[in-house]
Design a protein around this motif. Structure first.
Motif, PDB file in Angstrom:
ATOM      1  N   CYS A  28     -23.330 -41.213  20.086  1.00  0.00           N
ATOM      2  CA  CYS A  28     -23.378 -39.918  19.391  1.00  0.00           C
ATOM      3  C   CYS A  28     -23.622 -40.112  17.900  1.00  0.00           C
ATOM      4  O   CYS A  28     -24.418 -39.396  17.289  1.00  0.00           O
ATOM      5  CB  CYS A  28     -22.092 -39.137  19.635  1.00  0.00           C
ATOM      6  SG  CYS A  28     -20.600 -39.985  19.076  1.00  0.00           S
ATOM      7  N   TRP A  30     -16.900 -42.098  12.039  1.00  0.00           N
ATOM      8  CA  TRP A  30     -15.817 -42.865  12.659  1.00  0.00           C
ATOM      9  C   TRP A  30     -14.486 -42.548  11.994  1.00  0.00           C
ATOM     10  O   TRP A  30     -14.406 -42.412  10.773  1.00  0.00           O
ATOM     11  CB  TRP A  30     -16.072 -44.365  12.533  1.00  0.00           C
ATOM     12  CG  TRP A  30     -17.165 -44.909  13.380  1.00  0.00           C
ATOM     13  CD1 TRP A  30     -18.288 -45.547  12.946  1.00  0.00           C
ATOM     14  CD2 TRP A  30     -17.248 -44.912  14.813  1.00  0.00           C
ATOM     15  NE1 TRP A  30     -19.064 -45.923  14.021  1.00  0.00           N
ATOM     16  CE2 TRP A  30     -18.451 -45.551  15.174  1.00  0.00           C
ATOM     17  CE3 TRP A  30     -16.420 -44.417  15.825  1.00  0.00           C
ATOM     18  CZ2 TRP A  30     -18.845 -45.707  16.512  1.00  0.00           C
ATOM     19  CZ3 TRP A  30     -16.800 -44.570  17.142  1.00  0.00           C
ATOM     20  CH2 TRP A  30     -18.001 -45.205  17.475  1.00  0.00           C
ATOM     21  N   CYS A  50     -23.401 -39.431  25.539  1.00  0.00           N
ATOM     22  CA  CYS A  50     -22.044 -39.989  25.622  1.00  0.00           C
ATOM     23  C   CYS A  50     -21.772 -40.464  27.051  1.00  0.00           C
ATOM     24  O   CYS A  50     -21.795 -39.668  27.993  1.00  0.00           O
ATOM     25  CB  CYS A  50     -20.992 -38.964  25.211  1.00  0.00           C
ATOM     26  SG  CYS A  50     -19.311 -39.630  25.408  1.00  0.00           S
ATOM     27  N   PRO A  51     -21.503 -41.755  27.238  1.00  0.00           N
ATOM     28  CA  PRO A  51     -21.364 -42.295  28.593  1.00  0.00           C
ATOM     29  C   PRO A  51     -20.090 -41.861  29.306  1.00  0.00           C
ATOM     30  O   PRO A  51     -19.994 -41.998  30.522  1.00  0.00           O
ATOM     31  CB  PRO A  51     -21.378 -43.815  28.379  1.00  0.00           C
ATOM     32  CG  PRO A  51     -20.907 -44.001  26.984  1.00  0.00           C
ATOM     33  CD  PRO A  51     -21.385 -42.807  26.210  1.00  0.00           C
ATOM     34  N   VAL A  52     -19.123 -41.344  28.565  1.00  0.00           N
ATOM     35  CA  VAL A  52     -17.857 -40.933  29.195  1.00  0.00           C
ATOM     36  C   VAL A  52     -17.628 -39.425  29.112  1.00  0.00           C
ATOM     37  O   VAL A  52     -16.529 -38.935  29.399  1.00  0.00           O
ATOM     38  CB  VAL A  52     -16.665 -41.708  28.581  1.00  0.00           C
ATOM     39  CG1 VAL A  52     -16.732 -43.183  28.974  1.00  0.00           C
ATOM     40  CG2 VAL A  52     -16.598 -41.551  27.070  1.00  0.00           C
ATOM     41  N   ASP A  79     -14.446 -43.682  24.076  1.00  0.00           N
ATOM     42  CA  ASP A  79     -14.146 -45.122  24.075  1.00  0.00           C
ATOM     43  C   ASP A  79     -14.968 -45.863  23.019  1.00  0.00           C
ATOM     44  O   ASP A  79     -15.222 -47.066  23.147  1.00  0.00           O
ATOM     45  CB  ASP A  79     -14.305 -45.723  25.464  1.00  0.00           C
ATOM     46  CG  ASP A  79     -15.753 -45.758  25.945  1.00  0.00           C
ATOM     47  OD1 ASP A  79     -16.643 -45.278  25.210  1.00  0.00           O
ATOM     48  OD2 ASP A  79     -15.991 -46.261  27.053  1.00  0.00           O
ATOM     49  N   ALA A  80     -15.406 -45.123  21.995  1.00  0.00           N
ATOM     50  CA  ALA A  80     -16.074 -45.709  20.832  1.00  0.00           C
ATOM     51  C   ALA A  80     -17.439 -46.303  21.167  1.00  0.00           C
ATOM     52  O   ALA A  80     -17.877 -47.265  20.538  1.00  0.00           O
ATOM     53  CB  ALA A  80     -15.174 -46.744  20.142  1.00  0.00           C
ATOM     54  N   ASP A  81     -18.123 -45.710  22.126  1.00  0.00           N
ATOM     55  CA  ASP A  81     -19.476 -46.165  22.473  1.00  0.00           C
ATOM     56  C   ASP A  81     -20.428 -46.082  21.273  1.00  0.00           C
ATOM     57  O   ASP A  81     -21.248 -46.978  21.052  1.00  0.00           O
ATOM     58  CB  ASP A  81     -20.014 -45.320  23.624  1.00  0.00           C
ATOM     59  CG  ASP A  81     -21.438 -45.683  23.971  1.00  0.00           C
ATOM     60  OD1 ASP A  81     -21.634 -46.640  24.739  1.00  0.00           O
ATOM     61  OD2 ASP A  81     -22.369 -45.027  23.449  1.00  0.00           O
ATOM     62  N   GLY A  82     -20.359 -44.992  20.521  1.00  0.00           N
ATOM     63  CA  GLY A  82     -21.147 -44.866  19.300  1.00  0.00           C
ATOM     64  C   GLY A  82     -22.512 -44.228  19.444  1.00  0.00           C
ATOM     65  O   GLY A  82     -23.198 -44.018  18.434  1.00  0.00           O
ATOM     66  N   ILE A 140     -17.740 -35.278  24.873  1.00  0.00           N
ATOM     67  CA  ILE A 140     -18.177 -34.272  23.895  1.00  0.00           C
ATOM     68  C   ILE A 140     -18.565 -32.970  24.587  1.00  0.00           C
ATOM     69  O   ILE A 140     -19.266 -32.977  25.601  1.00  0.00           O
ATOM     70  CB  ILE A 140     -19.386 -34.781  23.078  1.00  0.00           C
ATOM     71  CG1 ILE A 140     -19.083 -36.152  22.472  1.00  0.00           C
ATOM     72  CG2 ILE A 140     -19.755 -33.779  21.988  1.00  0.00           C
ATOM     73  CD1 ILE A 140     -20.287 -36.786  21.777  1.00  0.00           C
TER      74      ILE A 140
HETATM   75 FE1  F3S Z   1     -17.151 -41.652  21.718  1.00  0.00          FE
HETATM   76 FE2  F3S Z   1     -18.968 -40.802  23.402  1.00  0.00          FE
HETATM   77 FE3  F3S Z   1     -19.486 -40.890  20.863  1.00  0.00          FE
HETATM   78  S1  F3S Z   1     -17.593 -42.516  23.726  1.00  0.00           S
HETATM   79  S2  F3S Z   1     -18.297 -42.590  20.102  1.00  0.00           S
HETATM   80  S3  F3S Z   1     -17.945 -39.619  21.816  1.00  0.00           S
HETATM   81  S4  F3S Z   1     -20.900 -41.402  22.490  1.00  0.00           S
END
Ligand code: F3S
Ligand code: SF4
Ligand code: ZN
Length: 103
Positions: free
Chosen positions: A51, A62, A93-95, A46-49, A98
């Motif tokens: 990582c 990106w 990564c919060p979701v 969800d594009a948390d960023g 990865i």
């Molecule tokens: Fe996406 Fe997780 Fe990275 S949400 S941007 S893979 S920290």
């Protein structure tokens, strides 16, 4: 969360920036899993960023995914061959998008 057995349960349907794309892919809604050693489930990211911020060797870049229902950009493992298996990206990564195969 990403399926850690994606490489058994999915098929490679495309190449992107030198890495495999594991299907199904049906744009714009379904984007598949990008990469193999460092794998990102684009349909979960969800594009948390975190990582991109935290990877010590800049594996991720990106990439735009216009029209995707979860987010319109994703962390692409563009430099997966540089990975040093520190597992930081997996942890931050919060979701849980990865998977890094460190074995
Ligand atoms: Fe996406 Fe997780 Fe990275 S949400 S941007 S893979 S920290
Ligand atoms: Fe980067 Fe470490 Fe993740 Fe590999 S495991 S992609 S080196 S953060
Ligand atoms: Zn990619």
């Amino acid at each position: 969360a990403i399926d850690p057995n994606f490489d058994e349960n999915r098929e490679v349907v495309d190449q992107h920036e030198g890495h495999d794309v594991w299907g199904p892919v049906d744009e714009p809604e379904k984007r598949g899993v990008h990469g193999t050693h460092v794998a990102v489930d684009f349909d979960i990211c969800d594009a948390d960023g975190a990582c991109i911020e935290d990877c010590p060797v800049d594996v991720f870049e990106w990439v735009d995914t216009p029209g995707h229902p979860t987010s319109e950009k994703k962390a692409d493992p563009a430099n997966e061959t540089q990975c040093i298996d520190c597992m930081l990206c997996v942890d931050v990564c919060p979701v849980d998008a990865i998977d890094v195969d460190s074995t």
